[in-house]
Design an enzyme around this catalytic site. Structure first.
Site, PDB file in Angstrom:
ATOM      1  CG  HIS A 113      -2.078  -1.063   1.176  1.00  0.00           C
ATOM      2  ND1 HIS A 113      -2.960  -1.144   1.976  1.00  0.00           N
ATOM      3  CD2 HIS A 113      -2.626  -1.527   0.016  1.00  0.00           C
ATOM      4  CE1 HIS A 113      -3.925  -2.201   1.559  1.00  0.00           C
ATOM      5  NE2 HIS A 113      -3.573  -2.440   0.486  1.00  0.00           N
ATOM      6  CB  CYS A 121       7.343  12.504 -10.183  1.00  0.00           C
ATOM      7  SG  CYS A 121       7.042  13.752 -11.808  1.00  0.00           S
ATOM      8  CB  THR A 183      -4.250  -7.815   8.374  1.00  0.00           C
ATOM      9  OG1 THR A 183      -5.071  -7.326   7.354  1.00  0.00           O
ATOM     10  CG2 THR A 183      -4.352  -9.331   8.227  1.00  0.00           C
ATOM     11  CB  SER A 184      -9.749  -6.141  10.117  1.00  0.00           C
ATOM     12  OG  SER A 184      -9.680  -5.401   8.687  1.00  0.00           O
ATOM     13  CB  ALA A 226       1.315  -9.133  16.843  1.00  0.00           C
TER      14      ALA A 226
END
Ligand code: OAD
Ligand code: ZN
Length: 241
Positions: A113, A121, A183-184, A226
């Site tokens: 991500h 740029c 993570t969901s 975690a």
């Protein structure tokens, strides 16, 4: 009950906001659809950047400054230990845009991500690392390669395609063990990696504070923080006490 890994075991790990929670970075789901008090559609879409670049730029500058106040936690460090054991057999894929995995020492790492520390740029594709220095005070940064004004955050916004998807999917389809941490399981395409790994025969391990949406697909699920669970799990996987 726990698995033990061989040096040759191919492992893909997917991390999400939960792995950085104990370092003090808020998760998405914990913020009621807000991200650090902003509506996601106001700051994390290409339309927002077009409509109100000042707001978007200011928001990401704030997130970058926050990185200076946080440090990796034992969960990040445990993954470095695991990489020491497995070498190139470990691929770490993170949805997080913070830099805590690399600051901890993880090497074989994909930021699917994007990364807070980088600017891109839109004209020539030049990528600039822009947070250790004066750029943190800047109002916009121009591209030094082609001269275009206002490089954008190197972040995958909503409505945009995550980075290196082909490479990630090939690794997931080929791995022996797939591990999802913090993570969901709500946000695709990352949420689909577990199903792919499962379908391709990998042993799937989940570590999460709450059972994620796709919890039934895991062969092993460890519920908790975690930073508390991972150090011991990694020790058990690599066969040390
Ligand atoms: P979420 O905020 O959706 O989920 C975080 C998960 O971590 C939740 O399931 C929590 O239960 C869990 N959690 C919280 N603290 C934890 C801890 N200490 N140890 C283990 N687990 C913990 O975050 P993500 O799944 O990463 O996308 O969200 C995925 C994507 O949605 C993000 O990358 C972002 C967002 O929209 C983009 O920016 C493109
Ligand atoms: Zn350029």
């Amino acid at each position: 009950m726990n698995s033990t890994f061989e040096k040759e075991t191919q492992v893909v790990i997917l991390t999400g906001a939960g792995i950085s929670a104990e370092s003090g970075i808020r998760t998405f789901r914990a913020s009621d659809g807000l991200w650090e008090d902003h509506r996601i559609e106001d700051v994390a879409t290409p339309m927002a950047w077009e409509r109100d670049p000042e707001l978007v730029w200011g928001f990401y500058q704030g997130r970058r400054r926050q990185l200076l106040d946080v440090v990796p936690n034992p969960a990040h460090d445990a993954l470095v230990e695991l990489e020491r054991f497995l070498g190139d057999g470990l691929l770490l894929v993170t949805q997080n845009v913070d830099d805590l995995h690399s600051r901890s020492g993880s090497q074989n790492l994909i930021h699917m991500h994007g990364e807070l520390r980088k600017l891109r740029c839109e004209e020539c594709g030049e990528i600039l690392v822009a947070m250790d220095d004066v750029h943190l005070e800047d109002k916009y940064v121009d591209c030094s390669k082609c001269g275009v004004e206002r490089m954008r955050p190197h972040i995958v916004w909503f409505h945009e395609m995550p980075l290196k998807m082909r490479e990630i999917e090939m690794a997931v389809a080929d791995c022996d063990v797939f591990i999802a941490i913090g993570t969901s399981g709500h946000v695709y395409p990352a949420a689909g990696f577990l199903g792919l790994a499962q379908a391709c025969g990998a042993h799937c391990i989940g570590i999460n504070l709450d059972p994620p949406q796709n919890v039934d697909l895991f062969d092993e699920f460890h519920q908790g923080k975690a930073g508390e669970l991972l150090p011991d799990l990694v020790n058990s996987w690599v066969g040390s006490e």
